[in-house]
Design a protein around this motif. Sequence first.
Motif, PDB file in Angstrom:
ATOM      1  N   PRO A 272       0.802  -1.237   0.000  1.00 33.71           N
ATOM      2  CA  PRO A 272       0.000   0.000   0.000  1.00 33.71           C
ATOM      3  C   PRO A 272       0.834   1.287   0.000  1.00 33.71           C
ATOM      4  O   PRO A 272       0.753   2.109   0.908  1.00 33.71           O
ATOM      5  CB  PRO A 272      -0.819  -0.133   1.283  1.00 33.71           C
ATOM      6  CG  PRO A 272       0.065  -0.906   2.204  1.00 33.71           C
ATOM      7  CD  PRO A 272       0.814  -1.873   1.337  1.00 33.71           C
ATOM      8  N   ILE A 273       1.637   1.446  -1.021  1.00 38.49           N
ATOM      9  CA  ILE A 273       2.546   2.584  -1.138  1.00 38.49           C
ATOM     10  C   ILE A 273       2.342   3.262  -2.490  1.00 38.49           C
ATOM     11  O   ILE A 273       2.158   2.599  -3.511  1.00 38.49           O
ATOM     12  CB  ILE A 273       4.015   2.135  -1.016  1.00 38.49           C
ATOM     13  CG1 ILE A 273       4.295   1.561   0.378  1.00 38.49           C
ATOM     14  CG2 ILE A 273       4.976   3.270  -1.332  1.00 38.49           C
ATOM     15  CD1 ILE A 273       4.291   2.582   1.491  1.00 38.49           C
ATOM     16  N   ILE A 274       2.387   4.588  -2.470  1.00 38.58           N
ATOM     17  CA  ILE A 274       2.346   5.357  -3.721  1.00 38.58           C
ATOM     18  C   ILE A 274       3.657   6.134  -3.847  1.00 38.58           C
ATOM     19  O   ILE A 274       4.079   6.826  -2.910  1.00 38.58           O
ATOM     20  CB  ILE A 274       1.159   6.335  -3.743  1.00 38.58           C
ATOM     21  CG1 ILE A 274      -0.168   5.564  -3.663  1.00 38.58           C
ATOM     22  CG2 ILE A 274       1.187   7.190  -5.011  1.00 38.58           C
ATOM     23  CD1 ILE A 274      -1.382   6.468  -3.523  1.00 38.58           C
ATOM     24  N   HIS A 275       4.320   5.993  -4.991  1.00 38.02           N
ATOM     25  CA  HIS A 275       5.551   6.729  -5.273  1.00 38.02           C
ATOM     26  C   HIS A 275       5.174   8.014  -6.015  1.00 38.02           C
ATOM     27  O   HIS A 275       4.704   7.965  -7.158  1.00 38.02           O
ATOM     28  CB  HIS A 275       6.494   5.886  -6.131  1.00 38.02           C
ATOM     29  CG  HIS A 275       6.861   4.569  -5.518  1.00 38.02           C
ATOM     30  ND1 HIS A 275       7.774   4.453  -4.495  1.00 38.02           N
ATOM     31  CD2 HIS A 275       6.415   3.312  -5.769  1.00 38.02           C
ATOM     32  CE1 HIS A 275       7.897   3.179  -4.155  1.00 38.02           C
ATOM     33  NE2 HIS A 275       7.078   2.463  -4.910  1.00 38.02           N
ATOM     34  N   MET A 276       5.353   9.155  -5.368  1.00 35.21           N
ATOM     35  CA  MET A 276       5.001  10.428  -5.985  1.00 35.21           C
ATOM     36  C   MET A 276       6.086  10.865  -6.970  1.00 35.21           C
ATOM     37  O   MET A 276       7.262  10.486  -6.833  1.00 35.21           O
ATOM     38  CB  MET A 276       4.808  11.499  -4.904  1.00 35.21           C
ATOM     39  CG  MET A 276       3.783  11.109  -3.828  1.00 35.21           C
ATOM     40  SD  MET A 276       2.155  10.668  -4.492  1.00 35.21           S
ATOM     41  CE  MET A 276       1.651  12.248  -5.185  1.00 35.21           C
ATOM     42  N   ASP A 277       5.688  11.659  -7.934  1.00 35.51           N
ATOM     43  CA  ASP A 277       6.632  12.103  -8.963  1.00 35.51           C
ATOM     44  C   ASP A 277       7.768  12.946  -8.392  1.00 35.51           C
ATOM     45  O   ASP A 277       8.849  13.048  -8.992  1.00 35.51           O
ATOM     46  CB  ASP A 277       5.900  12.907 -10.052  1.00 35.51           C
ATOM     47  CG  ASP A 277       5.026  12.019 -10.925  1.00 35.51           C
ATOM     48  OD1 ASP A 277       5.108  10.774 -10.763  1.00 35.51           O
ATOM     49  OD2 ASP A 277       4.261  12.546 -11.760  1.00 35.51           O
ATOM     50  N   ASP A 278       7.532  13.579  -7.225  1.00 36.94           N
ATOM     51  CA  ASP A 278       8.584  14.417  -6.634  1.00 36.94           C
ATOM     52  C   ASP A 278       9.595  13.604  -5.813  1.00 36.94           C
ATOM     53  O   ASP A 278      10.462  14.165  -5.143  1.00 36.94           O
ATOM     54  CB  ASP A 278       7.961  15.520  -5.779  1.00 36.94           C
ATOM     55  CG  ASP A 278       7.180  14.973  -4.578  1.00 36.94           C
ATOM     56  OD1 ASP A 278       7.181  13.728  -4.378  1.00 36.94           O
ATOM     57  OD2 ASP A 278       6.561  15.781  -3.854  1.00 36.94           O
ATOM     58  N   GLY A 279       9.458  12.267  -5.858  1.00 33.44           N
ATOM     59  CA  GLY A 279      10.423  11.418  -5.170  1.00 33.44           C
ATOM     60  C   GLY A 279       9.989  10.984  -3.780  1.00 33.44           C
ATOM     61  O   GLY A 279      10.647  10.136  -3.171  1.00 33.44           O
ATOM     62  N   THR A 280       8.899  11.533  -3.242  1.00 32.80           N
ATOM     63  CA  THR A 280       8.408  11.133  -1.927  1.00 32.80           C
ATOM     64  C   THR A 280       7.498   9.912  -2.065  1.00 32.80           C
ATOM     65  O   THR A 280       7.078   9.549  -3.167  1.00 32.80           O
ATOM     66  CB  THR A 280       7.631  12.279  -1.253  1.00 32.80           C
ATOM     67  OG1 THR A 280       6.499  12.623  -2.081  1.00 32.80           O
ATOM     68  CG2 THR A 280       8.522  13.496  -1.082  1.00 32.80           C
ATOM     69  N   THR A 281       7.217   9.287  -0.936  1.00 31.20           N
ATOM     70  CA  THR A 281       6.293   8.149  -0.934  1.00 31.20           C
ATOM     71  C   THR A 281       5.140   8.437   0.004  1.00 31.20           C
ATOM     72  O   THR A 281       5.297   9.139   1.018  1.00 31.20           O
ATOM     73  CB  THR A 281       6.995   6.853  -0.484  1.00 31.20           C
ATOM     74  OG1 THR A 281       7.574   7.058   0.812  1.00 31.20           O
ATOM     75  CG2 THR A 281       8.064   6.428  -1.451  1.00 31.20           C
ATOM     76  N   LYS A 282       3.982   7.878  -0.317  1.00 32.02           N
ATOM     77  CA  LYS A 282       2.791   8.060   0.503  1.00 32.02           C
ATOM     78  C   LYS A 282       2.250   6.696   0.895  1.00 32.02           C
ATOM     79  O   LYS A 282       2.118   5.797   0.057  1.00 32.02           O
ATOM     80  CB  LYS A 282       1.722   8.827  -0.269  1.00 32.02           C
ATOM     81  CG  LYS A 282       0.412   9.022   0.503  1.00 32.02           C
ATOM     82  CD  LYS A 282      -0.628   9.703  -0.352  1.00 32.02           C
ATOM     83  CE  LYS A 282      -1.924   9.938   0.438  1.00 32.02           C
ATOM     84  NZ  LYS A 282      -2.554   8.677   0.877  1.00 32.02           N
ATOM     85  N   VAL A 283       1.982   6.546   2.182  1.00 32.92           N
ATOM     86  CA  VAL A 283       1.376   5.311   2.687  1.00 32.92           C
ATOM     87  C   VAL A 283      -0.137   5.494   2.704  1.00 32.92           C
ATOM     88  O   VAL A 283      -0.637   6.523   3.169  1.00 32.92           O
ATOM     89  CB  VAL A 283       1.887   4.994   4.114  1.00 32.92           C
ATOM     90  CG1 VAL A 283       1.250   3.714   4.629  1.00 32.92           C
ATOM     91  CG2 VAL A 283       3.406   4.882   4.121  1.00 32.92           C
TER      92      VAL A 283
END
Length: 641
Positions: A272-283
Amino acid sequence: MKNFGTVLANDEVIDGKSERGGFPVVRKNMKQWILDIPEYAETLLSGLDDIDWPESSKEIQKNWIGKSIGAHVIFKIAGNEDLSFTVFTTRADTLFGATYCVLAPENDLVKQITTPEQKELIENYVKSCASKSELERIELNKDKTGVFTGSYAINPVNKEKIPVWISDYVLSTYGTGAIMAVPAHDERDYAFAKKFNLKIIPVLEGGNVENEAFIGDGLHINSGFLNGLNKEDAINNMITWLEEHKVGYKKINYKMREWIFARQRYWGEPVPIIHMDDGTTKVLEDNELPLILPKMTDYKSKNGKAPLENAEEWKNVSVDGDHGTRETSTMPGSAASSWYFLRYIDPKNNNEFANKELLNYWMPVDLYMGGTEHLVGHLLYSRFWNNYLYNKGLVTTKEPFKKLRHQGMILGTNGEKMSKSKGNVINPDDMVKQYGTDALRVYEMFMGPIEATKPWDTNGIDGSKKFLDRVWRLYSETDKIKNEENKELEQVYHYTVKKVSNDYESLNFNTAISQLMIFVNAVYKTNIFPREYAEGFIQLLNPVAPHITEEIWSTILGNKSSISLSSWPKYDEEKTRLDSITIAIQVNGKLKGTIETPVDTAENEVKERAFEIENVKNAICEKTIIKEIYVKNKIYNIVVK
């Protein structure tokens, strides 16, 4: 959970090709999700003291965790002391005998220290190692191979320059990916040194390194300030020296590696992880779970990428107006199997992990019955998972499985593992048709200790069927069952309740069934079978023969409710004791007579009565007694010659 660990290709590799399909396999580093199970190594080790598991099973987990107390030693590269590598060793005391070092072919330092003259050899060797499994590199690696990098390291204890090699028997995933080699006292290092004509310096007294490595212990020699010291003192002195000179330090190491917690396949829980285009990750938030796999028409991976890479609509998401990409790896099958038993407790609770009262009531699991093949997989992962959840306050016990036992294997009639190719498979359906379900159950429990491996014997199941037939006749064809007392059965009944109850608790089903058979024999020798005893016996037999006992309980004994709802029979401890016993008298192991005597009769009195038996007198006449063996309340054996 950590990101960007290292995952290697499937270890089932034979001659550089996959076991299934025969496709070429190359080992590559991949960015990957891992769980930091080594962080819980000490917790997992100490927890073994609190659970009722076989010692051999605990030992397997201890060995897998592989705790080693030793030292990290820093080796600098000669001519470029800005470069260095660290080795872990449990025998820092043998540092004076380190005559070369070996790096794993994958070690990042290899490219930096390889000289131009050795570059082509090194590159070809590294490429050849990429097609080998870890098993091939370690367990199956009989012929040691390697390549000299062209560079030297400085042995910190004596400033000697020692060559740096690479070899496939050193793995980047074990320890630091580098070793110091002490060929005089390590068989593997010795074989390598002999093959490549490297220096061998003995640093322990004993043995002859001209012929073989000396792997025993002795006083230190050729070791400067350690000369004359024993192993323990030498290790402590060397670690102190390393720390004082800032070239090493005491270190606890674990063989157990991080748990690679992702698979490049479709089936499995999505990470359940999203890799954002700015290099951060979101749980993902709790209200966004569970994350459901998308429906797809093509589940194949392409170019080594996960199948979910092809699910464009599912993969691409927007978070607060910013674009991101879902993680396309899925969790391994061991993810759900590590905690399923916890969710069983409260499966429909959508507000919390599980209700605390229910967790308190049900956990830990009273008994786990399973094979030893799960010890370093499912059982270890479950312990790790449960301890983590305990630290988070989500469960109420540290250990998930209070008691563990392993079942043995039933072999074919020829004593070999059952196999269709060997023609020794026993079909349980055929056994049920011929003998009945209860007879099959009773026989399997009666074959021997539950953890033992034992061969199938059709005569054995026939005997179990005859026993159950005998029980049925006792209840249906005799008029022994009466609402009366029978002192003749009192002791054997109460003893049977006690023994069978204890044997069930300890999983000694075979001895429990044996006692039930003894009781039935005793009942057949008498005319009155008190109803209390008749019901109690059926309750004792029920766990191993549920169908016939339920039938007898309801149709013959006339009980309205199921036997499974009845209370377990009780026994009177005082009534389990025999007033008198029979002691066997033997001469050279052969029975010559018996004596009836009160329980716990004095040994000298038993012996006096034994010598009054005529057969005993004849057997020892004019012979010398060389030994007497007395087993209290059981036998007296006289050894003569």
